[in-house]
Design a protein around this motif. Structure first.
Motif, short mmCIF file in Angstrom:
data_model
loop_
_atom_site.label_atom_id
_atom_site.label_comp_id
_atom_site.label_asym_id
_atom_site.label_seq_id
_atom_site.Cartn_x
_atom_site.Cartn_y
_atom_site.Cartn_z
N ASN A 49 0.71 -1.10 -0.13
CA ASN A 49 0.14 0.07 -0.15
C ASN A 49 0.89 1.30 0.16
N TRP A 50 1.10 1.74 -1.30
CA TRP A 50 2.10 3.04 -1.30
C TRP A 50 1.33 4.20 -0.65
N GLN A 51 0.26 4.19 -0.55
CA GLN A 51 -0.47 5.43 0.34
C GLN A 51 0.15 5.33 1.84
N LEU A 52 0.50 4.27 2.23
CA LEU A 52 1.08 4.20 3.82
C LEU A 52 2.56 4.21 3.65
N SER A 53 3.15 4.07 2.75
CA SER A 53 4.67 4.41 2.68
C SER A 53 5.17 5.75 2.81
N GLN A 54 6.20 5.90 3.43
CA GLN A 54 6.68 7.22 3.81
C GLN A 54 8.05 7.42 3.36
N PHE A 55 8.37 6.88 2.18
CA PHE A 55 9.61 6.76 1.82
C PHE A 55 10.03 8.40 1.38
N TRP A 56 9.35 9.18 1.43
CA TRP A 56 9.80 10.75 1.11
C TRP A 56 10.54 11.39 2.31
N TYR A 57 10.10 10.75 3.37
CA TYR A 57 10.52 11.50 4.68
C TYR A 57 12.33 11.16 4.78
N ASP A 58 13.08 12.33 4.93
CA ASP A 58 14.26 12.38 5.15
C ASP A 58 14.68 12.45 6.59
N GLU A 59 15.76 12.31 7.19
CA GLU A 59 15.99 12.02 8.61
C GLU A 59 15.67 13.40 9.31
N LYS A 60 15.74 14.42 8.42
CA LYS A 60 15.41 15.93 9.27
C LYS A 60 13.87 15.80 9.63
N THR A 61 12.99 15.62 8.67
CA THR A 61 11.68 15.41 8.63
C THR A 61 11.30 14.40 9.87
N VAL A 62 11.86 13.48 9.86
CA VAL A 62 11.70 12.51 11.05
C VAL A 62 11.98 13.11 12.35
N ASP A 63 13.06 13.72 12.41
CA ASP A 63 13.58 14.34 13.54
C ASP A 63 12.36 15.46 13.97
N VAL A 64 11.87 16.35 13.17
CA VAL A 64 10.85 17.29 13.51
C VAL A 64 9.69 16.56 13.72
N LEU A 65 9.14 15.56 13.23
CA LEU A 65 7.79 14.75 13.61
C LEU A 65 7.92 14.08 14.89
N ILE A 66 9.13 13.45 15.38
CA ILE A 66 9.37 12.99 16.68
C ILE A 66 9.25 14.22 17.68
N LYS A 67 9.98 15.33 17.57
CA LYS A 67 9.65 16.34 18.52
C LYS A 67 8.23 16.80 18.67
N VAL A 68 7.52 16.99 17.47
CA VAL A 68 6.09 17.40 17.58
C VAL A 68 5.30 16.44 18.44
N ALA A 69 5.62 15.02 17.95
CA ALA A 69 4.83 14.14 18.70
C ALA A 69 5.28 14.11 20.29
N LEU A 70 6.45 14.10 20.58
CA LEU A 70 6.86 14.26 21.96
C LEU A 70 6.28 15.36 22.79
N LYS A 71 6.11 16.79 21.98
CA LYS A 71 5.61 17.70 22.45
C LYS A 71 4.16 17.57 22.95
N LYS A 72 3.51 17.01 22.01
CA LYS A 72 1.89 16.61 22.08
C LYS A 72 1.50 15.70 23.23
N CYS A 73 2.57 14.85 23.44
CA CYS A 73 2.22 13.80 24.52
C CYS A 73 2.89 14.42 25.94
N GLY A 74 3.34 15.46 25.96
CA GLY A 74 3.87 15.90 27.19
C GLY A 74 5.33 15.52 27.64
N CYS A 75 6.08 14.82 26.99
CA CYS A 75 7.44 14.32 27.12
C CYS A 75 8.46 15.46 26.98
#
Length: 75
Positions: A49-75
């Motif tokens: 299911n290519w709609q679920l593939s996230q091949f376009w994320y580079d490491e910088k994007t992953v880092d940003v997403l992780i920071k946002v997720a951690l902030k949202k869950c109060g970590c």
């Protein structure tokens, strides 16, 4: 005002995206053909299911997403 942070795909990612669209068009065309013949005997195998593939994320994007997720869950 010029935006220096305009997202761009790498050459490899762009090639993968072009290939994805090509395969998607081929699948859609095969499905249309099967539907027009009202026969579902052909094996249409949609393994990935290519709609679920996230091949376009580079490491910088992953880092940003992780920071946002951690902030949202109060970590």
């Amino acid at each position: 005002m010029e935006d220096d942070d305009v997202p761009q795909l790498s050459a490899g990612t762009f090639t993968a995206l072009v290939e994805f669209y090509k395969e998607q068009n081929e699948r859609e065309n095969r499905l249309k053909l099967v539907n027009s013949e009202t026969s579902l005997n052909e094996d249409l195998n949609f393994d990935e299911n290519w709609q679920l593939s996230q091949f376009w994320y580079d490491e910088k994007t992953v880092d940003v997403l992780i920071k946002v997720a951690l902030k949202k869950c109060g970590c």
